[in-house]
Design an enzyme around this catalytic site. Structure first.
Site, PDB file in Angstrom:
ATOM      1  N   PRO A   2       0.813  -1.202   0.000  1.00 47.38           N
ATOM      2  CG  PRO A   2      -0.685  -1.532   1.720  1.00 47.38           C
ATOM      3  CD  PRO A   2       0.676  -1.954   1.247  1.00 47.38           C
ATOM      4  CD  GLU A   3       1.800   3.581  -4.485  1.00 45.18           C
ATOM      5  OE1 GLU A   3       1.804   4.799  -4.748  1.00 45.18           O
ATOM      6  OE2 GLU A   3       1.805   2.700  -5.372  1.00 45.18           O
ATOM      7  NE  ARG A 112       5.403 -10.843  -2.725  1.00 50.11           N
ATOM      8  CZ  ARG A 112       5.974 -10.196  -3.742  1.00 50.11           C
ATOM      9  NH1 ARG A 112       5.314  -9.220  -4.355  1.00 50.11           N
ATOM     10  NH2 ARG A 112       7.186 -10.510  -4.146  1.00 50.11           N
ATOM     11  NE  ARG A 151      19.823  12.434  -6.201  1.00 54.34           N
ATOM     12  CZ  ARG A 151      19.170  12.123  -5.082  1.00 54.34           C
ATOM     13  NH1 ARG A 151      18.712  13.068  -4.262  1.00 54.34           N
ATOM     14  NH2 ARG A 151      18.952  10.850  -4.772  1.00 54.34           N
TER      15      ARG A 151
END
Length: 260
Positions: A2-3, A112, A151
């Protein structure tokens, strides 16, 4: 997964139900999901504790337990925190149970087993490496440009770095980049001020919609009451390779970037 929107939804559904609840005892079914202590110490530390105001930081759910103690949960890829009444069947892949004095059980289930539960006196140390909260008013284009300056990594990959921005993952990063009109392969350091503005607004937009829709259920995610989200019905690009673009109607292309 989940985010941020999924964890926020779990926190919002559990917060009013857990506030003031007392843990009668804890039960660990799988030692692997316990971090920072032995399962025995974990259970001993939780017994008799009263849960305070549940909150979120990035993808972490944090529950104060009094006397400077905290329960910190990270759901990993398939973790679920679900509150169930007495006599309700336990969820599949149950790993930890917090049995409350009122008869309810807060289950941690995880197929998992990538998620982790931790009892700690320093919740801030657990989340110290996280970047800014993307829905906080202080997160703006200047903050994003400062974190992407120089970056060379693709912007998609950089946004997945939790030390750059907290809470984003594959789903909402893809959606935000599409909404901002940015190629995910764009070197992060090449962002212009206008692009950064668009991206910040897009990030806010997709996260806000995700929360309003109670999260995205692709496979395993459910909220704190065991209900799936509905945001998957609104996705514009994630998981839609080969389908028609919502803007131009041409088939969407899928690429693999940094293993994702």
């Amino acid at each position: 997964m989940p985010e941020l929107p999924e964890v926020e939804t779990v926190v919002r559904t559990l917060r009013p139900k857990l506030l003031g609840a007392t843990i009668a005892r804890a039960e660990v079914r799988d030692d692997l999901v316990i971090a920072g202590s032995s399962p025995e110490d974990f259970c001993r530390a939780l017994a008799g504790r009263t849960i305070g105001h549940l909150r979120r930081r990035g993808k972490f759910a944090i529950a104060p337990l009094g006397e400077g103690l905290f329960l910190v949960a990270h759901l990993g890829m398939t973790g679920q925190l679900v509150l169930a009444p007495a006599m309700a069947p336990e969820p599949r892949f149950a790993r930890v149970a917090l049995h409350l004095e009122d008869g309810h059980t807060l289950w941690y289930a995880d197929m998992r087993k990538f998620g982790r539960l931790r009892v700690t006196q320093d919740a801030e140390a657990v989340t110290a490496g996280l970047g800014p909260e993307p829905l906080h008013p202080s997160f703006d284009a200047a903050v994003l440009l400062n974190r992407t300056q120089g970056r060379k990594r693709p912007i998609k990959s950089l946004l997945l770095d939790q030390s750059v921005v907290a809470g984003l993952g594959n789903i909402y990063t893809d959606e935000a980049l599409f909404e901002a009109g940015l190629n995910p392969c764009t070197p992060a350091g090449d962002l212009t001020g206008d692009q950064a503005n668009r991206l910040v607004e897009a990030i806010r937009g997709v996260l806000t919609r995700g929360i309003a829709n109670r999260g995205t259920t692709i496979s395993d995610y459910v909220d704190g009451e065991g209900r799936p989200g509905a945001n998957q019905l609104t996705l514009r690009v994630y998981g839609r390779a080969g389908q028609a673009c919502v803007h131009c109607g041409r088939p969407l292309s899928g690429i693999r970037l940094a293993g994702r």
